[in-house]
Motif scaffolding. Sequence first.
Motif, short mmCIF file in Angstrom:
data_model
loop_
_atom_site.label_atom_id
_atom_site.label_comp_id
_atom_site.label_asym_id
_atom_site.label_seq_id
_atom_site.Cartn_x
_atom_site.Cartn_y
_atom_site.Cartn_z
N VAL A 1 -53.96 107.01 -61.82
CA VAL A 1 -55.40 107.87 -61.80
C VAL A 1 -55.62 108.71 -63.21
O VAL A 1 -56.48 109.22 -63.66
CB VAL A 1 -54.55 108.57 -60.91
N LEU A 2 -54.44 108.18 -64.16
CA LEU A 2 -55.05 108.47 -65.67
C LEU A 2 -55.63 107.73 -66.49
O LEU A 2 -56.37 107.94 -67.11
CB LEU A 2 -53.20 108.89 -66.40
N ILE A 3 -55.32 105.99 -66.15
CA ILE A 3 -55.83 105.02 -66.77
C ILE A 3 -57.31 104.78 -66.69
O ILE A 3 -58.12 104.53 -67.09
CB ILE A 3 -54.63 104.84 -67.12
N GLY A 4 -57.59 104.90 -64.65
CA GLY A 4 -58.10 104.03 -64.36
C GLY A 4 -60.15 104.43 -65.06
O GLY A 4 -60.66 103.46 -64.92
N GLY A 5 -60.29 105.34 -64.58
CA GLY A 5 -61.29 106.28 -64.84
C GLY A 5 -61.82 105.95 -66.49
O GLY A 5 -62.99 106.05 -66.75
N PRO A 6 -60.68 106.86 -66.95
CA PRO A 6 -61.12 106.41 -68.68
C PRO A 6 -61.47 105.04 -68.71
O PRO A 6 -62.17 103.97 -69.44
CB PRO A 6 -60.12 106.91 -69.67
N LEU A 7 -60.71 103.98 -68.41
CA LEU A 7 -60.62 102.52 -68.49
C LEU A 7 -62.34 102.05 -67.88
O LEU A 7 -62.91 101.25 -68.49
CB LEU A 7 -59.46 101.88 -67.93
N GLY A 8 -62.46 101.99 -66.52
CA GLY A 8 -63.46 101.88 -66.13
C GLY A 8 -64.87 102.79 -67.30
O GLY A 8 -65.53 101.72 -67.53
N ARG A 9 -64.36 103.96 -67.87
CA ARG A 9 -65.92 104.94 -68.39
C ARG A 9 -65.87 103.96 -69.95
O ARG A 9 -66.74 103.36 -69.77
CB ARG A 9 -64.74 105.53 -68.87
N ARG A 10 -64.66 103.76 -70.24
CA ARG A 10 -65.10 102.73 -71.39
C ARG A 10 -65.22 101.10 -71.47
O ARG A 10 -66.19 100.50 -72.17
CB ARG A 10 -63.23 102.12 -72.31
N LEU A 11 -65.46 100.38 -70.28
CA LEU A 11 -66.09 99.38 -69.84
C LEU A 11 -67.85 99.60 -69.63
O LEU A 11 -68.46 99.10 -70.85
CB LEU A 11 -65.69 98.49 -68.92
N ILE A 12 -68.05 100.85 -69.32
CA ILE A 12 -69.66 100.68 -69.29
C ILE A 12 -70.02 101.79 -70.38
O ILE A 12 -71.35 100.99 -70.18
CB ILE A 12 -69.70 102.26 -67.94
N ASN B 1 -72.85 99.42 -72.17
CA ASN B 1 -73.56 100.05 -71.96
C ASN B 1 -74.69 99.50 -70.51
O ASN B 1 -75.96 98.99 -70.21
CB ASN B 1 -75.53 99.25 -72.75
N LEU B 2 -73.87 99.29 -69.27
CA LEU B 2 -73.97 99.08 -68.30
C LEU B 2 -74.50 100.16 -66.96
O LEU B 2 -74.24 101.51 -67.57
CB LEU B 2 -72.80 98.92 -67.40
N THR B 3 -75.50 99.70 -66.41
CA THR B 3 -76.04 100.69 -65.93
C THR B 3 -76.74 100.18 -63.69
O THR B 3 -76.21 99.03 -63.59
CB THR B 3 -77.74 101.43 -65.36
N PRO B 4 -76.14 101.11 -62.74
CA PRO B 4 -76.21 100.33 -61.51
C PRO B 4 -77.22 99.74 -61.67
O PRO B 4 -78.39 100.11 -62.27
CB PRO B 4 -76.22 101.71 -60.39
N ASP B 5 -77.78 98.68 -61.06
CA ASP B 5 -78.45 97.58 -59.81
C ASP B 5 -79.46 98.16 -59.08
O ASP B 5 -78.97 97.62 -57.77
CB ASP B 5 -78.51 96.18 -60.39
N ASN B 6 -79.84 99.27 -59.20
CA ASN B 6 -80.45 99.80 -57.82
C ASN B 6 -81.52 98.78 -57.17
O ASN B 6 -81.88 99.20 -56.14
CB ASN B 6 -81.53 101.01 -58.22
N GLY C 1 -67.73 89.86 -63.14
CA GLY C 1 -69.17 89.63 -63.36
C GLY C 1 -69.82 89.56 -64.63
O GLY C 1 -71.11 90.58 -65.12
N SER C 2 -68.58 91.05 -65.04
CA SER C 2 -68.91 91.76 -66.54
C SER C 2 -70.36 92.86 -66.54
O SER C 2 -70.88 93.21 -67.64
CB SER C 2 -69.02 91.08 -67.85
N ALA D 1 -68.02 95.31 -61.93
CA ALA D 1 -67.06 94.57 -61.74
C ALA D 1 -66.37 96.43 -62.54
O ALA D 1 -65.14 96.56 -62.90
CB ALA D 1 -67.40 93.37 -63.02
N ALA D 2 -67.51 96.70 -63.36
CA ALA D 2 -66.54 97.94 -64.19
C ALA D 2 -66.07 98.74 -63.51
O ALA D 2 -64.81 99.57 -63.95
CB ALA D 2 -67.79 98.46 -65.80
N VAL D 3 -66.85 99.20 -62.36
CA VAL D 3 -66.21 100.01 -60.89
C VAL D 3 -64.77 99.72 -60.68
O VAL D 3 -63.98 99.94 -60.37
CB VAL D 3 -67.55 100.52 -60.39
N MET D 4 -64.44 98.20 -59.92
CA MET D 4 -63.98 97.49 -59.09
C MET D 4 -62.55 97.04 -60.88
O MET D 4 -61.32 97.72 -59.90
CB MET D 4 -64.22 96.22 -59.32
N CYS D 5 -62.76 96.85 -61.75
CA CYS D 5 -61.67 97.40 -62.32
C CYS D 5 -60.88 98.51 -63.02
O CYS D 5 -59.89 98.69 -62.71
CB CYS D 5 -61.79 97.01 -64.05
N ALA D 6 -61.74 99.71 -62.35
CA ALA D 6 -61.50 101.68 -62.00
C ALA D 6 -60.45 100.67 -61.00
O ALA D 6 -59.03 102.22 -60.73
CB ALA D 6 -62.31 102.64 -62.15
N GLY D 7 -60.81 100.81 -60.09
CA GLY D 7 -59.99 100.28 -58.62
C GLY D 7 -59.30 99.56 -59.15
O GLY D 7 -57.30 100.13 -58.12
#
Length: 414
Positions: free
Chosen positions: A182-193, A197-202, A340-341, A345-351
Motif C-alpha cells: 500500500v506504500l508503493i502501489g499508488g506512487p508507482l501508478g502516479r509516476r507512470l501516469i 501524460n496519461l488520461t482516462p479514455d472516456n 498497453g502502456s 495499464a498504469a492503474v493495473m500496475c498499481a493494483g
Amino acid sequence: MNFEIIEGILNISLNSTMTLALAALLLITGYSINKRVKILNKYCIPAPVVGGFIFMFLTWLGHTSGTFKFNFENIFQSTFMLAFFTTVGLGASFTLLKKGGKLLIIYWLTCGIISILQNVIGITISKTTGLEAPYALLSSAISMIGGHGAALAYGGTFAKMGYESAPLVGAAAATFGLITAVLIGGPLGRRLIEKNNLTPDNTENFDQSVKEINADKGEKLSDLDIIKNVTVILLCMAIGSYISTLIGKLINMDFPSYVGAMFVAVIVRNINEKTHTYNFNFSLVDGIGNVMLNLYLSLALMTLKLWELSGLIGGVLLVVACQVIFMIIIAYFVVFRILGSNYDAAVMCAGLCGHGLGATPSAIVNMTAINEKYGMSRKAMMIVPIVGAFLVDIIYQPATVWFIKTFVQGFVGN
C-alpha cells in the motif's frame, strides 16, 4: 474498554464494537490528514493506510517502551473482506466480463508468471546465502501472493516438519508485504501516469458499455429495495462461504471463503439480469463494498504488530527486500508495456503491486486512490480483483507446491 495493569504493563482491551469504532475513526482521520498533507495526496497514499499507520506506530511505541499494549477483539475484519468481494461479484455482469477479453487473459498469465518468479527469487537467494528453503518460500509467493492466510497455513505445515520459526517468518513476511504493497502501489501508478501524460479514455467503448450495464437510473430506492440489496449480499456471503467449505473438504486444503462468495454473487447478479427478481442497484452495492474495503484495511493495519518484523533477519530480510524491488521493476518497466502502456495499464500496475505483495483489497485501495485523483479506469477495477482474488491461485498454488516438493525435504502434499 477495559484497563488492567499486568506485570507492570497497562493492558487496554477493546471489545469488537470498540475495535470497529476505532477503525472507523482512524479511517476518517486518514481522509482528513490526506486533505491537509499535500504529499500524501500527491503520491496517492490511501486514507486507511494513513490512519492505520498512525495507530500501528502507537502500538509499536507501547511495545518497545514496555508501558502499554492494546488487546483487540477483531471479529469483523474477515466479514468485511467477505462482504467486499461479494459486492465485487455483484458488479460483474457476464456482459461486462466479456469486455475484459484478451486483456484479462494477459494480466492473469502475467501475474501467474510473476508468482513463479517470486519463488525463483526466494530459492536462488536461499542457495546463495544458506537460508533454508521453507523460510525462503515463506518469504516469496506464499506470503506475497497468498498473504497472511497462506503464510499461516504453510507456516503451520513447515513447523510440524521441524521448522519452528516458520509461522513467525510467514507472518512477518506477509506483514512486510502488506505494508509495502500500500506504500508503493499508488506512487508507482502516479509516476507512470505523470511521466507518460496519461488520461482516462472516456470515449472508449468499454467505458460506455459499463455505464449502460451498471448505470444509476436515478430512481429513488424504497426501503424494501435497499433491504433486498443488502439481503442478497448477506445470502451470497453465507452460501458462498458454505460452498467454499465444501470445496476445501473435497480438495483437502483451505479454500478461501471469499472466492465462493464472489462466484455466487456473479451467478446471482446475472440470473437477476434475466429474471429481474429484485431491483438491483449498482451504486448502492458499490458504495457498501467501498465502505467494507476501507474498514477492512483500517482494521488490518491498526492491528498489525510491527515488532513481528523482527522475524525478518538475515536471508529472510534479503528475500522480502528483493521481492519488493522485483515487483517495482517488473511492474514499471515490463508489465506496463505488456498491458498497453496506457492509463488502464498504469492503474493495473498499481493494483498488481497491491495483490502481488499484499492482498487483493490492497490492490483495490491503491487503484481507488489513483482513480479519485486522475479518473476512473473501469477495466482495471474489473480485471484486477478477478485475477487477484482467485484466478492467479490457479497458477500460483500448484507452482508453489511444486517448489516445496522439489526443494523442501520431507514435505508431503495434501
